[in-house]
Scaffold this active site. Structure first.
Site, mmCIF file in Angstrom:
data_model
loop_
_atom_site.group_PDB
_atom_site.id
_atom_site.type_symbol
_atom_site.label_atom_id
_atom_site.label_comp_id
_atom_site.label_asym_id
_atom_site.label_seq_id
_atom_site.Cartn_x
_atom_site.Cartn_y
_atom_site.Cartn_z
ATOM 1 N N ASP A 20 -7.567 1.786 2.859
ATOM 2 C CA ASP A 20 -6.990 2.545 3.762
ATOM 3 C C ASP A 20 -7.886 3.787 4.185
ATOM 4 O O ASP A 20 -7.587 4.321 5.001
ATOM 5 C CB ASP A 20 -5.601 3.047 3.494
ATOM 6 C CG ASP A 20 -4.745 3.628 4.700
ATOM 7 O OD1 ASP A 20 -5.195 3.231 5.689
ATOM 8 O OD2 ASP A 20 -3.898 4.407 4.449
ATOM 9 N N HIS B 168 1.031 -1.097 0.166
ATOM 10 C CA HIS B 168 -0.078 0.006 -0.173
ATOM 11 C C HIS B 168 0.796 1.271 0.017
ATOM 12 O O HIS B 168 1.624 1.541 0.950
ATOM 13 C CB HIS B 168 -0.839 -0.090 1.268
ATOM 14 C CG HIS B 168 -1.601 1.376 1.270
ATOM 15 N ND1 HIS B 168 -2.331 1.787 0.469
ATOM 16 C CD2 HIS B 168 -1.717 2.062 2.177
ATOM 17 C CE1 HIS B 168 -2.834 3.018 0.744
ATOM 18 N NE2 HIS B 168 -2.607 3.258 1.989
ATOM 19 N N HIS C 48 -6.213 9.890 0.026
ATOM 20 C CA HIS C 48 -6.956 10.014 1.318
ATOM 21 C C HIS C 48 -5.982 10.446 2.129
ATOM 22 O O HIS C 48 -6.481 10.570 3.487
ATOM 23 C CB HIS C 48 -7.194 8.441 1.585
ATOM 24 C CG HIS C 48 -6.308 7.564 1.792
ATOM 25 N ND1 HIS C 48 -5.883 6.602 0.502
ATOM 26 C CD2 HIS C 48 -5.253 7.054 2.733
ATOM 27 C CE1 HIS C 48 -4.772 5.756 1.009
ATOM 28 N NE2 HIS C 48 -4.775 6.009 2.319
ATOM 29 N N ASP D 212 1.016 5.207 -0.220
ATOM 30 C CA ASP D 212 0.475 6.320 -0.169
ATOM 31 C C ASP D 212 1.110 7.106 -1.076
ATOM 32 O O ASP D 212 2.207 7.575 -1.096
ATOM 33 C CB ASP D 212 0.487 7.063 1.323
ATOM 34 C CG ASP D 212 -0.265 6.052 2.468
ATOM 35 O OD1 ASP D 212 -1.470 6.054 2.236
ATOM 36 O OD2 ASP D 212 0.327 5.645 3.207
#
Length: 990
Positions: A171, A47, A421, A49
């Site tokens: 997330d 994951h 996000h 970001d």
């Protein structure tokens, strides 16, 4: 801007080899396990970001390891060889903002290996957006754009067989119903996410409802907005004890029996126990384990070597009755689909999210309000940029744009990053938030050049003033004549008011329109709150205000402003009205126009009533106040502090922003034909201006908050609250990403019994464009200019959080308190607007939907010094009121991407909620459409090429997923309520 962006533009957005039907069944390569065993789908993943603790660039290169050990380029560098060497291994990748950058640096040999892996679906794109977007603070327009950017890159680079099948929102901090609807319309077969309320999850685990069908729309008939949705057991990490990354501390599989630390038997047992425990909460004999986490697999060898061992030893165990294998979310989804179960149906959303009784993630609905406003305003600029770029018919201008390398792409990419996000959500470190804003700024500058070139033939012809909201524009202030350019990005004519900073001393101003007719105008002095905000950035003493009526659809009109010596006698002066500010010493004050009358209590200085004079609907206000909650620094109930993510006030009772309980009133007086204003000073750091414009059907409230004081040692969460006399039974309504409306009820969740532990924060919801409350007769609506958090904590009351300044840290990873400072390092000042409506219940939806669209896509203002104003429309005729032209984007020579949407829900209005048909053959002025193909919502596939998986639901709502509509005219587009249709059209000049 990276040079590679412009060279890639045609490849990213062109048609290429885009759409064909040569792909095999994408699920054919899936391992469905052993029907007699518990099948454990191990999903290697990372994951990544798109900015959070480090910037996008820092994450890609692996810089600043003192902040976080993370380097995205090394993840893909090390995963690819392992996949290439072993046909059993699989890996999924999500964030195209990183993958696209990595891809451009690879050799042709590596690229060919990647293509083969993707064709075999062993390296599989999941989700495929430019980022994994937030779901609370994002507008649906920006969500669609960022998903389109990523998915079309995949399609143009790897072909239609690489199309992602599953959405992956592991997330984001809560999940919106509109997001599910959009994903369904993009052609996804399912969605998996990691975060939901802890109490909701506990009940789902008990009832085996971790997976179900999510009905994303009340208006679109099932299953068009239905999406199979699953909750990951471990969020998105591996089970405890089985993290094998270089950043993990779990023990590896030590399988040499001659070693003292041999642990195979222990690891096998722990894994079996974890798998059996997880399977207790799911309906089939398949479970998915997410084997990875944030920025993991930079040393893929560690992960794969240990996963190989756990697969080997668990499968070989005599008593395991388990089958472990490498898999992907899409293969797991397919296994569930083949299981033939009936699934429950969910119709609400997953807000608010809490991961413990005192940890409600509702603060980020408002965190960094200036960034949220900048993102929203930048989206408007992007749409104008794409429209003008697409509809430029002048060949010389097109060549000028191409030769300069100027395009909409830098802002498109920056906006894609901003939807992440941890971006628009306001939950990054400060230096990362600065980087998001910087990217937007650079993209905006490119788009300004595009708009100026496309419309006027030169990149510097139009002058843009970014600080009009604080009355700063040196271009207009220091000129005796200039032209105002007003561009309307909507598909219908609009009326708007223009406010231009000027220096009033010694002169009169005359405004004429593009036909030479004199336009009424008004000189308004600059407010004290504006002077305090702008400080030394500008010194204009006045604004000239005038109405821009009937601004053409998808086009512009212009106004010529001249300054003459004061005392010049003509009929022009009779149309020039001058106002001044006067302090109110006592007595009630009222302002009014054709639609509304607003009254202020002379003793308190607060709004006391709003009357809709058109329909005679009164809304007596018990009170309208600016208040704040003191932010918790922890207490005996919990050590949890309020922070960028978490909202936790230390008391349910807010404090007033007023000094001595009195709001100082100043009224705009004089001959005021166009705008009436009441200025409210609540304190030295909290101000409001309430405005009524002639002919406008709303009450405008401009709020200014900051610098928020902190000498008392408390962080503060500042709100505006309206208390009405409506009896609402604890109910109110909010929008979902700017589209459909959901009902909210205080201290209540539709699908589980809530044990409310935070009576304020636990009742906050995202407000992207509007919120309202009503009874059987009347409705009170607040429309916002950016995403914020809102609630109704008292019957008949609405409150919206405006600004936050905090000195605690909520321990959710960002590691900084949310203490934004402005240019003068004394606390950030933020300014925004709310628009208030009071209506009969039967009229309310019609008005608030129309106004919300006009606020979201309000006209763009620019200036130039040519004294020959002109006017132009990009459409041959206005679109109906219930149709929005969402997208106009040139994707290659002769081809455009066009989206049309129905603006209304099915029960909003007796007429505007009906299906509507638009013929696009000659829709665009100067062009004729000669070919049209319908695409998926994200424009990465022909609509006819998508066949979604079918699911059986507990309510038996199974329908045909492809509507077969036939018309005599192939250019007729018929829209059902809340439907968005996407087309690739070919146009020629007419």
């Amino acid at each position: 801007m990276r040079l590679i962006l412009i060279s890639l533009l045609a490849g990213l957005l062109g048609a290429g080899h885009a759409f064909d039907k040569t792909c095999p069944n994408p699920y054919e390569s899936c391992n469905l396990g052993d029907p007699t065993k518990l099948n454990v789908h191990l999903v290697p993943h990372t994951h990544d970001d798109v900015g959070w603790l480090k910037t996008v660039d820092q994450y890609f290169y692996g810089a600043y390891s003192n902040i976080q050990q993370a380097g995205v380029q090394y993840i893909l560098d090390t995963v690819i060889p392992h996949l290439d060497e072993d046909p059993a291994k699989r890996f999924i990748y999500v964030e195209i903002a990183f993958f696209e950058r990595w891809w451009q640096e690879q050799s042709e040999n590596i690229k060919e290996k990647v293509r083969n892996l993707i064709n075999q679906r062993r390296l599989e794109f999941i989700l495929g957006g430019w980022c994994m977007n937030d779901e609370a603070a994002t507008h649906y327009n920006a969500i669609i754009d960022q998903m389109t950017l990523g998915l079309r890159f995949i399609n143009e680079t790897f072909g239609p067989c690489a199309r992602p099948l599953v959405a992956w929102q592991i997330d984001p901090f809560g999940h919106s119903r509109e997001q599910a609807s959009l994903f369904a319309q993009m052609g996804f077969d399912g969605l998996f996410f990691g975060r939901l309320d802890f109490a909701d999850k506990e009940l789902r685990e008990k009832e085996k409802r971790m997976e179900e069908i999510w009905r994303g729309s009340e208006s679109l008939s099932p299953p068009h907005a239905d999406l199979f949705t699953g909750v990951n057991q471990n969020g998105y990490g591996p089970p405890k004890g089985f993290c094998f990354d270089a950043y993990c501390t779990d023990e590896p599989i030590m399988d040499d029996p001659n070693l003292e630390d041999y642990n195979v038997d222990e690891k096998v047992k722990y894994f079996q126990d974890a798998a059996r425990e997880q399977s207790r909460h799911f309906k089939t004999n398949h479970i998915m384990m997410t084997m990875g986490s944030d920025f993991q697999y930079s040393n893929a060898h560690m992960w794969y070597k240990n996963l190989d061992k756990i697969i080997k030893y668990v499968n070989a165990a005599k008593d395991s009755n388990m089958s472990l294998f490498y898999s992907t979310p899409s293969c797991y989804l397919y296994a569930l689909n083949k299981a033939g179960k009936n699934w429950t149906v969910k119709t609400d959303d997953f807000f608010p999210y809490a991961d413990s009784p005192h940890q409600y993630w509702t603060g980020y609905f408002t965190s960094r309000p200036t960034l949220k406003g900048y993102v929203r305003e930048s989206n408007r600029l992007l749409q104008v940029c794409k429209q003008t770029e697409a509809l430029t018919a002048n060949d010389a201008v097109l060549k000028r744009l191409e030769s300069s390398g100027t395009s909409s792409y830098p802002l498109l990419e920056a906006m894609g990053v901003a939807q992440h996000h941890d971006a628009v959500s306001g939950t990054s470190k400060q230096h990362v938030a600065n980087d998001y804003a910087k990217r937007l700024y650079k993209g905006r500058e490119s788009c300004k050049a595009v708009i100026s070139t496309a419309v006027k033939g030169s990149s510097d012809y139009l002058k843009f003033c970014d600080y009009l909201n604080i009355t700063v524009c040196n271009y207009t202030q220091h000129r005796s004549k200039f032209t105002v350019f007003v561009y309307n990005p909507l598909g219908r004519k609009v009326n708007t008011y223009v406010r231009v900073p000027v220096s009033d001393a010694g002169g009169e101003y005359t405004v004429t329109d593009s036909h030479g007719a004199v336009v009424k105008s008004q000189i308004v002095p600059v407010s004290m709150s504006t002077i305090l905000v702008r400080r030394n950035k500008g010194n204009a003493d006045s604004e000239i205000v005038f109405a821009a009526e009937n601004v053409p659809a998808l086009g512009y009109t212009e106004f010529f402003v001249t300054k003459t010596n004061r005392g010049f006698a003509s009929k022009v002066n009779a149309l020039q009205k001058r106002s001044h500010l006067k302090r109110v010493e006592g007595g009630d004050v009222s302002i009014g126009n054709e639609y509304f009358k607003v009254t202020f209590n002379g003793k308190t200085g607060q709004i006391s009533s709003i009357l809709n004079v058109e329909s005679d609907v009164a809304m007596p206000m018990v009170n309208q106040q600016l208040l704040w909650y003191n932010a918790s620094m922890g207490n005996k109930e919990s050590a949890q502090q309020s922070g960028a993510y978490i909202f936790r006030p230390n008391t349910s009772t807010p404090f007033t922003c007023t000094q001595n309980g009195i709001v100082t009133l100043t009224v705009l007086e004089g001959n005021t034909p166009l705008v009436q204003e009441v200025h409210q000073k609540f304190s030295d750091w909290a101000w409001q201006i309430v405005r009524l414009y002639k002919g406008m059907r709303y009450v405008e409230v401009e709020w200014t908050i900051g610098p928020i004081p902190f000498k008392d040692g408390f962080g503060k969460e500042v709100i505006t609250r309206y208390d009405t006399n409506l009896f609402t039974n604890g109910e109110f309504y909010t929008d979902s990403n700017g589209r459909e409306i959901l009902k909210r009820v205080i201290d209540y969740r539709p699908t589980w019994k809530l044990n409310q532990s935070e009576p304020v924060a636990g009742n906050y919801y995202p407000v992207n464009s509007r919120m309202f409350l009503n009874n059987s007769k009347s409705q009170f609506t607040i429309l916002t200019d950016r995403s914020q958090g809102g609630a109704s904590l008292i019957n008949g009351s609405l409150e919206v959080m405006l600004h936050r300044r905090l000195f605690g840290e909520d321990s959710k990873g960002v590691g900084e308190c949310l203490n934004e400072t402005g240019q003068w390092d004394d606390g950030l000042i933020t300014r925004g607007k709310h628009y208030l409506l009071v209506d009969k219940i039967e009229d309310a939806s019609k008005y608030h939907r129309e106004l919300a669209e006009e606020i979201f896509m309000d006209p763009l203002i620019a200036f130039h010094d040519n004294d020959a104003p002109s006017e132009k429309s990009g459409l041959s005729a206005d679109l109906p009121k219930n149709v929005h032209l969402l997208t106009v984007f040139k994707i290659e020579d002769g081809y455009w991407l066009v989206r049309l949407e129905h603006q209304f829900q099915k029960d909003d209005d007796p007429e505007l909620s009906d299906p509507v048909t638009v013929n696009v053959k000659n829709l665009f002025a100067g062009y004729e459409v000669v070919d049209i193909e319908e695409l998926s919502l994200a424009a990465n596939s022909l609509k006819t090429d998508i066949t979604r998986l079918r699911w059986s639901s507990a309510d038996n709502s199974v329908a045909d997923d492809d509507r077969k509509l036939h018309f005599s005219d192939p250019y007729d587009v018929t829209l059902q309520p809340m439907e968005i249709k996407t087309y690739r059209i070919k146009m020629i000049k007419s």
